[in-house]
Design an enzyme around this catalytic site. Structure first.
Site, PDB file in Angstrom:
ATOM      1  N   HIS A  93       6.435  11.449  -6.056  1.00 44.13           N
ATOM      2  CA  HIS A  93       7.406  12.299  -6.742  1.00 44.13           C
ATOM      3  C   HIS A  93       6.828  12.743  -8.075  1.00 44.13           C
ATOM      4  O   HIS A  93       5.751  12.325  -8.490  1.00 44.13           O
ATOM      5  CB  HIS A  93       8.763  11.599  -6.912  1.00 44.13           C
ATOM      6  CG  HIS A  93       8.791  10.483  -7.899  1.00 44.13           C
ATOM      7  ND1 HIS A  93       9.905  10.157  -8.627  1.00 44.13           N
ATOM      8  CD2 HIS A  93       7.843   9.603  -8.292  1.00 44.13           C
ATOM      9  CE1 HIS A  93       9.653   9.130  -9.407  1.00 44.13           C
ATOM     10  NE2 HIS A  93       8.409   8.771  -9.223  1.00 44.13           N
TER      11      HIS A  93
ATOM     12  N   CYS B  43       4.525  10.536 -15.524  1.00 47.69           N
ATOM     13  CA  CYS B  43       5.399  10.813 -14.379  1.00 47.69           C
ATOM     14  C   CYS B  43       5.613  12.315 -14.183  1.00 47.69           C
ATOM     15  O   CYS B  43       6.164  12.736 -13.170  1.00 47.69           O
ATOM     16  CB  CYS B  43       6.739  10.105 -14.538  1.00 47.69           C
ATOM     17  SG  CYS B  43       6.596   8.313 -14.495  1.00 47.69           S
TER      18      CYS B  43
ATOM     19  N   HIS C 168       2.706  11.726  -8.301  1.00 42.56           N
ATOM     20  CA  HIS C 168       2.221  10.349  -8.340  1.00 42.56           C
ATOM     21  C   HIS C 168       3.048   9.555  -7.336  1.00 42.56           C
ATOM     22  O   HIS C 168       4.129   9.980  -6.936  1.00 42.56           O
ATOM     23  CB  HIS C 168       2.321   9.745  -9.759  1.00 42.56           C
ATOM     24  CG  HIS C 168       3.715   9.537 -10.230  1.00 42.56           C
ATOM     25  ND1 HIS C 168       4.505  10.571 -10.714  1.00 42.56           N
ATOM     26  CD2 HIS C 168       4.481   8.417 -10.289  1.00 42.56           C
ATOM     27  CE1 HIS C 168       5.694  10.090 -11.056  1.00 42.56           C
ATOM     28  NE2 HIS C 168       5.704   8.786 -10.808  1.00 42.56           N
TER      29      HIS C 168
ATOM     30  N   HIS D 212       4.466   5.702  -5.412  1.00 46.03           N
ATOM     31  CA  HIS D 212       4.939   4.327  -5.600  1.00 46.03           C
ATOM     32  C   HIS D 212       5.068   3.632  -4.252  1.00 46.03           C
ATOM     33  O   HIS D 212       5.292   4.269  -3.228  1.00 46.03           O
ATOM     34  CB  HIS D 212       6.317   4.310  -6.273  1.00 46.03           C
ATOM     35  CG  HIS D 212       6.331   4.854  -7.651  1.00 46.03           C
ATOM     36  ND1 HIS D 212       5.860   4.158  -8.740  1.00 46.03           N
ATOM     37  CD2 HIS D 212       6.764   6.045  -8.130  1.00 46.03           C
ATOM     38  CE1 HIS D 212       6.002   4.896  -9.823  1.00 46.03           C
ATOM     39  NE2 HIS D 212       6.555   6.052  -9.479  1.00 46.03           N
TER      40      HIS D 212
ATOM     41  N   ASP E 285       9.580   7.812   3.792  1.00 46.66           N
ATOM     42  CA  ASP E 285       8.279   7.141   3.831  1.00 46.66           C
ATOM     43  C   ASP E 285       7.138   8.145   3.982  1.00 46.66           C
ATOM     44  O   ASP E 285       7.167   9.010   4.853  1.00 46.66           O
ATOM     45  CB  ASP E 285       8.240   6.139   4.989  1.00 46.66           C
ATOM     46  CG  ASP E 285       7.021   5.240   4.937  1.00 46.66           C
ATOM     47  OD1 ASP E 285       6.580   4.884   3.822  1.00 46.66           O
ATOM     48  OD2 ASP E 285       6.510   4.881   6.020  1.00 46.66           O
ATOM     49  N   HIS E 286       6.145   8.009   3.106  1.00 48.29           N
ATOM     50  CA  HIS E 286       4.982   8.894   3.067  1.00 48.29           C
ATOM     51  C   HIS E 286       5.381  10.359   2.895  1.00 48.29           C
ATOM     52  O   HIS E 286       4.779  11.253   3.473  1.00 48.29           O
ATOM     53  CB  HIS E 286       4.086   8.685   4.295  1.00 48.29           C
ATOM     54  CG  HIS E 286       3.342   7.394   4.233  1.00 48.29           C
ATOM     55  ND1 HIS E 286       3.916   6.205   4.624  1.00 48.29           N
ATOM     56  CD2 HIS E 286       2.106   7.100   3.784  1.00 48.29           C
ATOM     57  CE1 HIS E 286       3.037   5.227   4.442  1.00 48.29           C
ATOM     58  NE2 HIS E 286       1.931   5.746   3.916  1.00 48.29           N
TER      59      HIS E 286
ATOM     60  N   GLU F   7      10.894   0.548  -7.927  1.00 50.54           N
ATOM     61  CA  GLU F   7       9.873   1.586  -7.988  1.00 50.54           C
ATOM     62  C   GLU F   7       8.506   0.934  -8.220  1.00 50.54           C
ATOM     63  O   GLU F   7       7.500   1.356  -7.669  1.00 50.54           O
ATOM     64  CB  GLU F   7      10.196   2.564  -9.113  1.00 50.54           C
ATOM     65  CG  GLU F   7       9.234   3.722  -9.217  1.00 50.54           C
ATOM     66  CD  GLU F   7       9.590   4.657 -10.341  1.00 50.54           C
ATOM     67  OE1 GLU F   7       9.781   5.849 -10.052  1.00 50.54           O
ATOM     68  OE2 GLU F   7       9.692   4.202 -11.503  1.00 50.54           O
TER      69      GLU F   7
END
Length: 139
Positions: free
Chosen positions: A14, A33, A39, A41, A79-80, A128
């Site tokens: 995100h 960020c 970037h 997590h 996810d991903h 996170e």
């Protein structure tokens, strides 16, 4: 009352960026960020159901059913993925953990209610990073 929790994992990217602000202000407020190239997590989502055990099963909630629900309704969608551009329920929202966990609640609450007649969704905790997390109680 008993609280039963299930933890699931997902990876997502995100960027925190307010389009109403200048690049300088975004960098000032969001720091790394606000990276133009996003970037990522390794998120941990803990879903807690609260209630009384069923007389026949002894369960507040069937954890296998809860896990399937979380994976199908939430994890498979994030996810991903890039939370800013790939996730329909985050469209038009700042991709912060605070907003993300509230959207998860909207999705999970009615589904959890269907699988646990003796309880209900109590809390979501979204990590996170190992040191940064949010909790949401649906309020």
């Amino acid at each position: 009352m008993i609280q039963v929790s299930r933890k699931e994992h997902f990876n997502a990217a995100h960027k925190l960026w307010n389009p109403k602000w200048s690049e300088e202000k975004n960098i000032e407020v969001f720091g790394p960020c606000a990276n133009a190239n996003w970037h990522g997590h390794n998120f941990e989502l803990i879903v807690t159901v609260k209630g009384l055990p069923d007389d026949d099963t002894g369960f507040v909630v069937d954890l296998k059913a809860l896990s399937t629900l979380i994976r199908t309704l939430v994890v498979d969608k994030v996810d991903h993925k890039n939370l800013n551009v790939d996730v329909d329920f985050m469209e038009g929202k700042m991709a912060s953990c605070e907003n993300l966990v509230m959207e998860f609640w909207k999705i999970l609450k009615p589904a959890v209610d269907k699988i646990t007649p003796h309880g209900g969704l109590y809390k979501l905790k979204l990590y996170e990073t190992p040191r940064n997390f949010v909790e949401y109680y649906g309020e």
